[in-house]
Motif scaffolding. Structure first.
Motif, mmCIF file in Angstrom:
data_model
loop_
_atom_site.group_PDB
_atom_site.id
_atom_site.type_symbol
_atom_site.label_atom_id
_atom_site.label_comp_id
_atom_site.label_asym_id
_atom_site.label_seq_id
_atom_site.Cartn_x
_atom_site.Cartn_y
_atom_site.Cartn_z
ATOM 1 N N UNK A 15 4.342 50.186 99.258
ATOM 2 C CA UNK A 15 3.580 49.300 99.615
ATOM 3 C C UNK A 15 3.047 48.545 98.260
ATOM 4 N N UNK A 16 2.615 49.304 97.506
ATOM 5 C CA UNK A 16 1.881 49.006 96.011
ATOM 6 C C UNK A 16 2.910 48.185 95.441
ATOM 7 N N UNK A 62 16.095 33.208 112.732
ATOM 8 C CA UNK A 62 14.659 33.486 112.815
ATOM 9 C C UNK A 62 14.320 34.456 111.599
ATOM 10 N N UNK A 63 13.731 34.154 110.506
ATOM 11 C CA UNK A 63 13.390 35.008 109.638
ATOM 12 C C UNK A 63 12.325 34.501 108.483
ATOM 13 N N UNK A 64 11.955 35.358 107.654
ATOM 14 C CA UNK A 64 11.191 34.995 106.520
ATOM 15 C C UNK A 64 12.403 34.480 105.380
ATOM 16 N N UNK A 65 12.390 33.385 105.201
ATOM 17 C CA UNK A 65 13.561 32.804 104.285
ATOM 18 C C UNK A 65 13.436 33.123 102.897
ATOM 19 N N UNK A 66 12.202 32.781 102.325
ATOM 20 C CA UNK A 66 11.958 33.418 101.141
ATOM 21 C C UNK A 66 12.199 34.792 100.748
ATOM 22 N N UNK A 67 11.925 35.512 101.679
ATOM 23 C CA UNK A 67 12.218 36.997 101.379
ATOM 24 C C UNK A 67 13.736 37.325 101.236
ATOM 25 N N UNK A 95 15.109 43.610 104.397
ATOM 26 C CA UNK A 95 16.169 43.754 105.500
ATOM 27 C C UNK A 95 15.568 44.609 107.005
ATOM 28 N N UNK A 96 15.170 45.911 106.378
ATOM 29 C CA UNK A 96 15.084 46.644 107.837
ATOM 30 C C UNK A 96 13.743 46.700 108.137
ATOM 31 N N UNK A 97 12.899 46.645 107.450
ATOM 32 C CA UNK A 97 11.463 46.719 107.915
ATOM 33 C C UNK A 97 10.822 45.404 108.216
ATOM 34 N N UNK A 98 11.281 44.389 107.655
ATOM 35 C CA UNK A 98 10.534 43.108 107.787
ATOM 36 C C UNK A 98 11.570 42.350 108.835
#
Lengths: 461, 183
Positions: A191-192, A345-350, A432-435
């Motif tokens: 997380x850090x 549908x996604x976080x495009x930047x990530x 990919x997996x968690x977000x």
């Protein structure tokens, strides 16, 4: 041996064998021991013995001949009318034609004898019957001791087993807690790292977006004015050509100026310069668009996005690395985009960050083996109505078996210090997996290449 | 002494004073056994330690404890499984006392480390018996007093036991004058 000369008088025999019987040759009672007589009061001289007793052992009937053949056997007689049992032996006395039964009452415990009304003094002193029943009772007590001890041992054993189980459980719990702590620690580190990286990416994104914005305005002046400039320059050149055509009216000073200007060269070169400026301006526009697309800071975190745009932006930003280098040929990028590929549908930047990481790693891999024709192949496909897949493949040297399992570990890197943080793939997998609830995995083959697969749900529902 | 004796002492204390008191006595006597085994021969010293510790804890003299134990022993052997045997040994107090030596002789044959005492019973009149007692062990005469009293209880006859000869006092043997109610 001298031989036997002495015998007991009848009274002595009666005292030594208070349970004896004497029978004649027709097996009728001729004498009964006094204690036995007390137990079978009805038995009288002249009565047939078979009226009172059966022979339990050996298995024969009251038949003198048969009895005589069994004189060496133990005889057990059982009273017909009571629980009395006699144990002894048969002895035929030839001289007197009588059969002696010499024995004693028999019981398996004192209760058997007591119930017959027998007392200790009813037994001859040499008789071991009472000793036997005492011994039997004592053995029983010893057996009870053994059983109690066995039970104690069993209880102790169960206690030990319980303790061992408890200990094992505690060990297991301690182990589980240690594992949980380790996982928590790892999660915290992740997380850090993620936060740090996200913060960096956010700052970088803001910087990129800021630069893109700042460049965009003057770029608009440049690209906008370039068109006017082209027109103006074309007009000016046309005027200059017309003017030059009036050569006889030109002053010598203008003639010299035309000459020094190398007008002929200028006439052909200036349009080229302007085209080059336009190309440069267009290129800057493309890069600014790519930067904006990559950072996506001007958009909401989750939205419907065309993944192909993200892939293209990443490729544009890595264009300088894809170009030919002194040490190697350019990297050929093949794009096999599915024509019916849906927006997701996604976080495009990530996700762009993931594409950038994987493509950059592919370039690194290809640069490590510059002698071959390097190709990166990007293929998109729809796996089902709910899932899409992006495959990024290179024909590099492949990932050695020894490090395959560590590819997604945080801080794992094959690059030299300062070149890589070892976080790229770890964070990519997390994104990919968690977000996104997707899958990120790879296949690799030495000297053939590596394929990374990014599988994502189309909708986040 | 065989474990049966020690276990009887344990049961007597537990029955009359509770297992907590027994634990105290056992600790005081420095005994670790959780269970005395019937057929195991324990050192006489262990039994003496038990009696001594019980004497201190219960505030009774050793003689009083041995006498109480003698009474308890008659009852205990019956409960321990020798009831039928006791019944075979006699229906009355004089009968039983006359068989006492015989009983111990037979036990001695089977328990080699028993070192059984010898009893000699002399009926002096219809209600009086002289019981002579000899043992290789010291200090058990009070137990014989209790034993005869216990037999009195068993046959529901009141008895009065007086020791008229005492080995501790220099006599050759212990002799008890037993006066009982005629049936």
């Amino acid at each position: 041996m001298v031989g036997f000369h002495y015998t007991l008088p009848p009274e002595g025999l009666a005292q030594a064998f208070p349970f004896h019987l004497v029978l004649d040759s027709s097996l009728r009672i001729v004498q009964v021991g006094d204690v036995l007589q007390r137990l079978i009061t009805t038995a009288a001289v002249g009565d047939a013995v078979e009226d009172y007793f059966v022979i339990s052992r050996p298995k024969i009937s009251w038949d003198l001949d048969k009895i005589l053949t069994k004189q060496n056997s133990l005889f057990l007689l059982s009273a017909k009318d009571s629980a009395l049992h006699l144990k002894g032996q048969m002895m035929w006395v030839e001289v007197e034609n009588v059969l002696f039964f010499l024995g004693s009452a028999w019981g398996y415990n004192p209760g058997d004898l007591k119930s017959l009304g027998l007392k200790l003094q009813d037994f001859a002193l040499h008789d071991t019957t009472t000793d036997f029943v005492i011994l039997q009772r004592t053995s029983q007590m010893a057996l009870e001791d053994t059983q109690a001890l066995t039970q104690q041992v069993q209880v102790k054993k169960e206690q030990v087993e319980k303790l061992l189980q408890h200990q094992e459980k505690l060990t297991q719990e301690a182990h589980e807690r240690a594992q949980a702590l380790e996982k928590t620690l790892n999660d915290l580190r992740q997380t850090q790292l993620h936060l740090v990286q996200a913060e960096k990416m956010s700052a970088l994104g803001q910087l990129v977006a800021g630069i893109a914005h700042e460049i965009n305005n003057p770029l608009a002046f440049v690209s906008g004015n370039l068109e006017f400039l082209k027109t103006d320059v074309a007009n000016l050149l046309r005027f200059m050509v017309l003017y030059k055509a009036q050569g006889q009216h030109l002053s010598s000073e203008l003639e010299t100026a035309f000459y020094e200007l190398e007008f002929d060269f200028l006439e052909t070169d200036l349009p080229k310069l302007l085209r080059s400026l336009t190309t440069g301006s267009d290129r800057i526009t493309e890069i600014v668009d790519a930067l904006r697309n990559f950072s996506r800071l001007d958009e909401s975190p989750i939205k419907q996005v065309n993944i192909h745009d993200g892939l293209d932006s990443s490729l544009r930003l890595l264009q300088h690395r894809l170009k030919g280098q002194p040490a190697r040929a350019p990297i050929d990028v093949k794009r096999y985009y599915s024509p019916s590929f849906p927006s997701i549908e996604c976080f495009a930047g990530q996700l762009n960050q993931v594409f950038m990481n994987i493509i950059a790693n592919a370039i690194d891999a290809l640069e490590s083996d510059p002698n071959q024709t390097s190709t990166i192949t990007i293929t998109t496909s729809q796996l089902s109505s709910d899932w899409i897949r992006v495959e990024i493949a290179d024909n590099g040297p492949g990932i050695p078996l020894a490090i395959q399992a560590k590819i997604f570990d945080p801080f794992f890197t094959t690059k030299s210090i300062g070149k890589g943080t070892g976080l790229g793939m770890s964070i990519s997998r997390q994104i990919v997996t968690e977000q996104h609830g997707g899958h990120l995995y790879f296949q690799t083959s030495i000297q053939v290449g590596t394929q990374f697969f990014i599988e994502l749900p189309i909708s986040r529902g | 002494m065989y474990g049966l004796i020690n276990r009887a002492i344990q049961d007597m204390v537990c029955e009359h004073h509770g297992s907590d008191v027994w634990d105290i006595i056992k600790t005081k006597a420095n005994i670790e056994e959780s269970r005395f085994l019937v057929l195991k021969s324990y050192p006489d010293d262990l039994t003496h330690r038990l009696v001594f510790a019980a004497s201190e804890v219960l505030g009774l003299s050793s003689g009083e404890i041995m006498r109480a134990f003698g009474q308890y022993w008659v009852e205990y052997t019956g409960k321990a499984g020798y009831q039928d045997l006791l019944e075979m040994a006699g229906d009355t107090l004089p009968d039983f006392l006359s068989n006492l030596d015989e009983l111990h002789s037979r036990l001695g044959v089977q328990f080699p480390e028993l070192k059984p005492p010898e009893f000699d019973c002399e009926q002096t009149d219809d209600t009086t018996i002289e019981l002579h007692y000899q043992s290789s062990r010291q200090g058990l005469a009070p137990m014989v007093v209790g034993l005869v009293e216990g037999l009195g209880n068993r046959f529901d006859q009141s008895v009065e036991v007086t020791q008229v000869e005492d080995r501790q006092q220099g006599d050759d043997r212990d002799t008890f004058h037993i006066k009982y109610d005629a049936e």
